[in-house]
Design a protein around this motif. Structure first.
Motif, mmCIF file in Angstrom:
data_model
loop_
_atom_site.group_PDB
_atom_site.id
_atom_site.type_symbol
_atom_site.label_atom_id
_atom_site.label_comp_id
_atom_site.label_asym_id
_atom_site.label_seq_id
_atom_site.Cartn_x
_atom_site.Cartn_y
_atom_site.Cartn_z
ATOM 1 N N CYS A 1 7.015 2.311 -2.122
ATOM 2 C CA CYS A 1 5.866 3.286 -1.704
ATOM 3 C C CYS A 1 5.967 3.578 -0.194
ATOM 4 N N VAL A 2 5.205 4.677 -0.108
ATOM 5 C CA VAL A 2 5.191 5.285 1.425
ATOM 6 C C VAL A 2 4.113 4.609 1.964
ATOM 7 N N LEU A 3 4.636 3.741 3.166
ATOM 8 C CA LEU A 3 3.496 3.117 3.808
ATOM 9 C C LEU A 3 3.138 3.954 4.690
ATOM 10 N N ARG A 4 3.719 5.040 5.666
ATOM 11 C CA ARG A 4 3.100 5.913 6.337
ATOM 12 C C ARG A 4 3.903 7.210 6.355
ATOM 13 N N HIS A 5 3.266 8.319 6.134
ATOM 14 C CA HIS A 5 3.986 9.612 5.945
ATOM 15 C C HIS A 5 4.855 10.079 7.482
ATOM 16 N N ALA A 6 5.852 10.228 7.356
ATOM 17 C CA ALA A 6 6.536 10.993 8.631
ATOM 18 C C ALA A 6 6.168 12.362 9.247
ATOM 19 N N ILE B 1 15.440 17.828 3.875
ATOM 20 C CA ILE B 1 14.566 18.867 3.433
ATOM 21 C C ILE B 1 13.203 18.297 3.266
ATOM 22 N N TYR B 2 12.158 19.270 3.679
ATOM 23 C CA TYR B 2 10.844 18.772 3.616
ATOM 24 C C TYR B 2 10.497 18.307 2.360
ATOM 25 N N ASN B 3 9.652 17.089 2.080
ATOM 26 C CA ASN B 3 9.185 16.565 0.934
ATOM 27 C C ASN B 3 7.602 16.266 1.175
ATOM 28 N N ALA B 4 6.802 17.184 0.469
ATOM 29 C CA ALA B 4 5.396 16.631 0.692
ATOM 30 C C ALA B 4 4.965 15.068 0.224
ATOM 31 N N ASN B 5 5.766 14.510 -0.578
ATOM 32 C CA ASN B 5 5.617 12.949 -0.973
ATOM 33 C C ASN B 5 5.813 12.162 0.032
ATOM 34 N N PHE B 6 6.454 12.519 1.324
ATOM 35 C CA PHE B 6 7.115 11.649 2.092
ATOM 36 C C PHE B 6 6.920 12.203 3.673
ATOM 37 N N HIS B 7 6.560 13.642 3.691
ATOM 38 C CA HIS B 7 6.446 13.929 5.026
ATOM 39 C C HIS B 7 5.255 14.739 5.510
ATOM 40 N N ASN B 8 4.745 14.802 6.490
ATOM 41 C CA ASN B 8 3.672 15.693 6.927
ATOM 42 C C ASN B 8 4.163 16.719 8.179
ATOM 43 N N VAL B 9 3.939 18.078 7.743
ATOM 44 C CA VAL B 9 4.358 19.001 8.674
ATOM 45 C C VAL B 9 3.523 19.375 9.787
ATOM 46 N N LEU B 10 3.735 19.094 10.867
ATOM 47 C CA LEU B 10 3.002 19.501 12.254
ATOM 48 C C LEU B 10 3.357 20.723 12.737
ATOM 49 N N ALA B 11 4.396 21.511 12.476
ATOM 50 C CA ALA B 11 4.862 22.614 12.956
ATOM 51 C C ALA B 11 6.032 23.281 12.131
#
Length: 201
Positions: A187-192, A153-163
């Motif tokens: 820690c988040v190194l890079r968001h997915a 499930i989408y989580n703004a702390n880990f994911h960036n939504v492209l579409a």
């Protein structure tokens, strides 16, 4: 021994006693030579006679020793704080360097992943998979792990939504990963970069 000789010795002793300095003269000589000042420098209350005041000179020496001990303890504490600050700075530099280095390599890993998805030749794909696995092993030793995204499930702390597209999947469920995300330790190194479902209309 003759009486005359005895009389001569007695006269000599009397002459010596007459020329011997008195107690007051001794004190005056001490002052003239600076000896009395040295004795009484640290003892104003007893005028140099420490036996009459219970040894106040010894007390002053103990106070002076305690003063220097406190200074030494303060210097030691400052030095310990200095070492801790330097260690913290060195640790931050190490973490920043580790993070920067890994971020430089991530585009290479992305390119390998894309090449695997587009390659039809099995031998080439196998070779690319070996390189990708080697990167994963090195990343693991550095505390870096790849995020698992598809099906989550989408989580703004880990994911960036492209579409966001219609699908039979639940709303906000990730249905495609465009660019992998990575964690370094906690820690988040890079968001997915992901595509999520917005459910059925």
């Amino acid at each position: 021994m003759s009486k005359k000789h005895d009389d001569e010795i007695l006269e000599q002793e009397q002459d010596v006693q007459e020329t011997w300095p008195t107690e007051e003269e001794f004190k005056e000589d001490d002052i003239a030579c600076g000896l009395k000042d040295d004795v009484t420098a640290d003892c104003d209350t007893c005028s140099g006679d420490c036996t009459s005041c219970g040894g106040c000179c010894d007390t002053d020496s103990e106070d002076l020793a305690q003063k220097y001990l406190n200074i030494a303890k303060s210097v030691q504490a400052d030095f310990e704080n200095y070492k801790k600050r330097n260690k913290d700075i060195a640790d931050r530099f190490y973490e920043d360097g580790r993070r920067s280095m890994i971020l430089e390599f991530l585009p290479c890993v992305d390119a390998i992943e894309k090449a695997i998805s587009f390659t039809l030749d099995e031998q080439t794909k196998k070779g690319l998979n070996m390189v990708e696995n080697k990167f994963a092993e090195v990343f693991k030793t550095l505390g870096v792990t790849k995020m698992q995204t598809v099906g989550e499930i989408y989580n703004a702390n880990f994911h960036n939504v492209l579409a966001s597209i219609e699908s039979d999947k639940p709303k906000d469920q990730i249905i495609e990963e465009c660019i992998s995300g990575y964690m370094m330790d906690d820690c988040v190194l890079r968001h997915a970069q992901v595509v999520v479902s917005k459910g059925k209309e």
